[in-house]
Structures are given as structure tokens and as C-alpha cells.
Design an enzyme around this catalytic site. Structure first.
Site, mmCIF file in Angstrom:
data_model
loop_
_atom_site.group_PDB
_atom_site.id
_atom_site.type_symbol
_atom_site.label_atom_id
_atom_site.label_comp_id
_atom_site.label_asym_id
_atom_site.label_seq_id
_atom_site.Cartn_x
_atom_site.Cartn_y
_atom_site.Cartn_z
ATOM 1 N N LYS A 8 1.193 -0.870 0.263
ATOM 2 C CA LYS A 8 0.193 -0.337 -0.056
ATOM 3 C C LYS A 8 0.996 1.016 -0.328
ATOM 4 O O LYS A 8 2.200 1.116 0.527
ATOM 5 C CB LYS A 8 -0.738 0.192 1.375
ATOM 6 C CG LYS A 8 -2.144 1.131 1.275
ATOM 7 C CD LYS A 8 -3.099 0.021 0.493
ATOM 8 C CE LYS A 8 -4.874 0.961 0.316
ATOM 9 N NZ LYS A 8 -5.657 0.277 -0.300
ATOM 10 N N GLY A 48 -21.047 6.984 4.276
ATOM 11 C CA GLY A 48 -19.226 7.208 3.423
ATOM 12 C C GLY A 48 -20.163 7.161 2.317
ATOM 13 O O GLY A 48 -19.990 5.470 1.979
HETATM 14 P P1 NAD Z 1 -14.222 7.327 -0.648
HETATM 15 O O1 NAD Z 1 -13.117 8.726 -1.038
HETATM 16 O O2 NAD Z 1 -14.725 8.183 -2.864
HETATM 17 O O3 NAD Z 1 -15.018 7.947 -0.099
HETATM 18 C C1 NAD Z 1 -15.034 8.218 0.979
HETATM 19 C C2 NAD Z 1 -16.703 9.112 1.382
HETATM 20 O O4 NAD Z 1 -16.507 8.706 2.987
HETATM 21 C C3 NAD Z 1 -16.483 10.119 1.551
HETATM 22 O O5 NAD Z 1 -17.860 10.727 0.372
HETATM 23 C C4 NAD Z 1 -16.387 10.693 2.462
HETATM 24 O O6 NAD Z 1 -17.565 12.615 2.775
HETATM 25 C C5 NAD Z 1 -17.217 9.637 3.691
HETATM 26 N N1 NAD Z 1 -16.702 10.273 5.135
HETATM 27 C C6 NAD Z 1 -15.844 10.839 5.604
HETATM 28 N N2 NAD Z 1 -15.888 10.338 6.991
HETATM 29 C C7 NAD Z 1 -17.366 9.709 6.974
HETATM 30 C C8 NAD Z 1 -17.803 9.597 8.493
HETATM 31 N N3 NAD Z 1 -16.802 10.110 9.357
HETATM 32 N N4 NAD Z 1 -18.837 9.237 7.917
HETATM 33 C C9 NAD Z 1 -19.168 9.516 6.812
HETATM 34 N N5 NAD Z 1 -18.773 9.524 5.655
HETATM 35 C C10 NAD Z 1 -17.689 9.891 6.063
HETATM 36 O O7 NAD Z 1 -13.311 6.743 -0.832
HETATM 37 P P2 NAD Z 1 -13.874 5.141 -1.274
HETATM 38 O O8 NAD Z 1 -12.481 4.486 -3.090
HETATM 39 O O9 NAD Z 1 -15.160 5.114 -1.370
HETATM 40 O O10 NAD Z 1 -13.317 4.184 -0.634
HETATM 41 C C11 NAD Z 1 -14.418 4.383 0.819
HETATM 42 C C12 NAD Z 1 -13.399 2.832 1.643
HETATM 43 O O11 NAD Z 1 -13.544 1.794 0.761
HETATM 44 C C13 NAD Z 1 -11.623 2.980 2.154
HETATM 45 O O12 NAD Z 1 -11.611 2.665 2.993
HETATM 46 C C14 NAD Z 1 -11.570 2.355 1.289
HETATM 47 O O13 NAD Z 1 -10.416 1.923 2.099
HETATM 48 C C15 NAD Z 1 -12.260 0.543 1.011
HETATM 49 N N6 NAD Z 1 -11.828 0.399 -0.689
HETATM 50 C C16 NAD Z 1 -12.340 0.590 -1.972
HETATM 51 C C17 NAD Z 1 -11.777 0.471 -2.659
HETATM 52 C C18 NAD Z 1 -12.161 0.669 -4.183
HETATM 53 O O14 NAD Z 1 -12.764 0.049 -4.960
HETATM 54 N N7 NAD Z 1 -12.338 2.483 -4.396
HETATM 55 C C19 NAD Z 1 -11.549 -0.989 -2.544
HETATM 56 C C20 NAD Z 1 -11.394 -1.257 -0.915
HETATM 57 C C21 NAD Z 1 -12.012 -0.625 -0.173
#
Ligand code: NAD
Length: 352
Positions: A80, A180
Site C-alpha cells: 500500500k 460514507g
Molecule cells: P471515497 O473517498 O470516494 O469515499 C469516502 C466517503 O466517506 C466520502 O464521501 C467521504 O465524504 C465520506 N466520509 C468521510 N468521513 C466520514 C464519516 N465520518 N462518516 C461518514 N462518511 C464519511 O473512498 P472510496 O473509494 O469510496 O473508499 C471507501 C472505503 O472503502 C475506504 O476505506 C477504502 O480504503 C475502501 N475500499 C475502497 C475500494 C475501492 O474500490 N474504491 C476497494 C476496497 C476498499
């Protein structure tokens, strides 16, 4: 000039810190394991308060990638990267080019991808300096944003968990609370809405929740309350550490299943805290493997069909939850054992 410092960190093959004052660049790459293949994992850009908290995050995330790849049967290891900075203010073209240079210095032992704060378009810039990056835009020959595949995998896992807990995988009429609604949360919400689920959502971004309210007739609650609402499933899709000694006693959903990485703050005790409350927690790294599967299948194995691979998430969730209930062991503990077994098994095959 980019300066790279190599650190010795127990349990990790390589940890490097890269700094370049010219481009305001400060990043860490952690390679947890390359035993099953080159390490692959997203690049997260986040305004960490200091290098120590960035280091903690990158180590936990990299170690989880090793387990995620192993339980999904993928020929990659775990790694990572984090960039210390605010993606809204500090993400410049020169910073992203330096990230490419930093990745290139590891000569393919780490392959980058998207994580919070980074978009496929940003990866196109990173790719100008290194070929060791996946998930660039389709225009640049990559497989694009993996979040849709991540959300599809989370959906399959939620259905499997509902089958185990409620006796049916039909989601019509169920209530799911999403914490989120960014890339993963939004795509998950869309898929659940299509299945007739009532959604409760929270996100600090006012325009996102407003869009969810309008598009899905979602109920909007404050960020501080989303984990406590009455729902069938609580789906954490923001950041890690949301399941902890304070929040677990407040949960009302019988199932916790979401896309966020490293949901338990204390991986030793939190899984037991949930089991004592009869809450079924679907381990995050099984559930959110869809994005990794999409990248590896499309860009490393060069196969077109991702769907059969995604279905393995459903099978693994069923297997883990059933065994967990039979043996009285929390699903996360069960899955950690399964991941270790799979790594040992794959290495035995490689060495045979
Ligand atoms: P992103 O940044 O697009 O979305 C995260 C969202 O969470 C944002 O809209 C943000 O405003 C919101 N947020 C932040 N703090 C918050 C809180 N306290 N309460 C509620 N909402 C809150 O990120 P993403 O790509 O959607 O990823 C989200 C999670 O999933 C992360 O932990 C990431 O590591 C994990 N993940 C993502 C992927 C992927 O394909 N994008 C794959 C595996 C894991």
C-alpha cells in the site's frame, strides 16, 4: 530531488519513505509480502497529522492487502502507499509525477492503484513515470475505476450474510445504513436501491447526501449517528476504525458488512465484542476484494470475465460465517486463519 529512506519494520519486506520538497511530496510505501506475487494496493492521499499516523495506516492497509489477495486466490501480494496531504488542496501534477518516480524505484515489487483521495485520472499522471500502476483510465489502456466492482462484491457479501442471518438473500424491504457515500458507498447504494432496499445514509459532504435523498429517497442522518440507527445491515464505507469499544455497544443492526478497510480499531478484541452481542461482522477484506479482483483479473491475468471471480466473495462469506457460527469463533478470526492457510498452501504448490 526525490530522497528515499529505507526503514526496517518488523513483519514487512520493505518500507520506504519518499520526500521531495520541490513538489511538496511526502509519501510512504509499505510492502508487506511478495510471497504470492508482486505487492498490489491502492495509493491513499489523506491529510495525516504526522508521519507516524500515516505509517500506522499504511502498515495496517498493506498487511490487509496480503490477506485480501490470499483469500481471493489472486497471484499478488500485499502493499500500500500513502501520500501525506489534502487531495482537495495539495494534489498537483508534479506531486503525482513524483509518486510515479517513487513507485518506479521499487522496480515492480509494488504496483499502485486507486484509494481514497486518488482518481483514475491521477493514476494516468503517475503512469507517465512508471508502468507499475493499475486502474488508469480506459483512455490510457487501464481498467478504470474499480469501485463499481468493489460495490458489486459488497452486495454479494451482504446477500450471503442475509442468507445466513435472516434465512433469505432477498433484500427487498430490508434496511441498510451506509456510512460514507463516496465511490464505493455510492455504487453500493445504487445497487441496493435497485434491489428494493430502504437506505439510511450519512456523509459529511452535504451535496452527496442530498443526491442520495433525491435519487433513492434515502433517509439522511448525521455522521455521528449512522452506526446507531435501526437497520438490518450497517455498511461502513468511509474510513477505518469505526468498530470499536465505544461504537460496538451502540450498534443496532445484526449484520455489519461494508466496503471500508480495517473497520475494527482493535483487531484482537473488537471481533469478540461483536460476537458477544450476536452481531455478525463480515470481514472487510473478504467483502471489499471486488476492486482488487477487477484490477488483477483485467490487468495482470488479462482475462475479460470478472463476474465468476466476484462470485467467490459470496462463497467465501458463506463458508466463513457458517464455520464461525459452528465453532463459536468471530468471522474475522476465522478469515485470518483461512488467509494464512491459503498463503501456506500456495507457497507449497510454488515450491513443489
Ligand atoms: P471515497 O473517498 O470516494 O469515499 C469516502 C466517503 O466517506 C466520502 O464521501 C467521504 O465524504 C465520506 N466520509 C468521510 N468521513 C466520514 C464519516 N465520518 N462518516 C461518514 N462518511 C464519511 O473512498 P472510496 O473509494 O469510496 O473508499 C471507501 C472505503 O472503502 C475506504 O476505506 C477504502 O480504503 C475502501 N475500499 C475502497 C475500494 C475501492 O474500490 N474504491 C476497494 C476496497 C476498499
Amino acid at each position: 530531488m526525490l530522497k528515499i529512506k529505507k526503514l526496517k519494520v518488523n513483519g514487512f519486506e520493505t518500507v520506504v519513505v519518499g520526500k521531495d520538497p520541490r513538489t511538496n511530496f511526502h509519501s510512504i510505501i509499505a510492502i508487506h509480502s511478495t510471497r504470492l506475487g508482486p505487492s498490489l494496493g491502492g495509493i491513499r492521499m489523506w491529510p495525516y497529522v504526522n508521519e507516524r499516523s500515516a505509517m500506522q495506516d499504511v502498515r495496517r492497509l498493506a498487511a490487509a492487502m496480503t490477506k485480501k489477495a490470499a483469500v481471493s486466490g489472486l497471484p499478488v501480494g500485499g502493499g500500500k502507499a500513502v501520500i501525506i496531504g489534502d487531495p482537495m488542496k495539495d494534489k498537483t501534477r508534479s506531486l503525482l509525477l513524483t509518486m510515479g518516480e517513487f513507485i518506479e524505484s521499487l522496480q515492480g515489487r509494488y504496483i499502485g492503484a486507486k484509494d481514497s483521495g486518488i482518481l483514475p485520472e491521477d493514476l494516468d499522471v503517475v503512469a507517465e513515470q512508471t508502468r507499475h500502476v493499475t486502474g488508469t483510465t480506459r483512455k490510457r489502456g487501464g481498467s478504470g475505476d474499480p469501485s463499481v466492482a468493489t460495490a458489486k462484491g459488497v452486495l454479494l457479501g451482504i446477500q450471503a450474510a442475509c442468507q445466513c442471518v435472516y434465512g433469505s438473500k432477498n433484500l427487498k424491504g430490508r434496511i441498510v445504513a451506509i456510512q460514507g457515500i463516496g465511490h464505493v458507498g455510492w455504487n453500493l447504494g445504487r445497487l441496493l436501491y435497485q434491489k428494493g432496499v430502504h437506505l439510511i445514509v450519512a456523509d459529511p459532504e452535504a451535496n452527496r447526501v442530498e443526491q442520495a435523498r433525491r435519487s433513492w429517497k434515502a433517509t439522511v442522518v448525521p455522521v455521528s449517528r449512522i452506526h446507531q440507527v435501526q437497520a438490518d445491515v450497517f455498511a461502513p464505507c468511509a474510513l477505518g476504525g469505526v468498530l470499536n469499544a465505544k461504537t460496538i455497544p451502540q450498534l443496532k443492526a445484526k449484520i455489519v458488512a461494508g466496503g471500508a478497510n480495517n473497520q475494527c480499531l482493535d483487531e484482537e478484541r473488537d471481533p469478540y465484542r461483536m460476537m458477544e452481542r450476536n452481531i455478525v461482522h463480515v470481514p472487510d477484506y473478504v467483502l471489499n476484494a471486488g476492486g482488487l479482483i477487477h484490477l488483477v483479473v483485467r490487468e495482470i491475468l488479462r482475462q475479460r470475465q470478472v463476474k465468476p471471480w466476484l462470485k467467490t466473495i459470496e462463497t467465501t462469506v458463506c463458508e466463513v460465517l457458517t464455520t464461525s457460527i459452528q465453532k463459536g469463533i468471530p468471522p474475522l478470526v476465522m478469515t485470518n486463519r483461512l488467509a494464512k492457510q491459503k498463503i501456506r498452501h500456495s507457497m507449497n504448490i510454488q515450491n513443489a
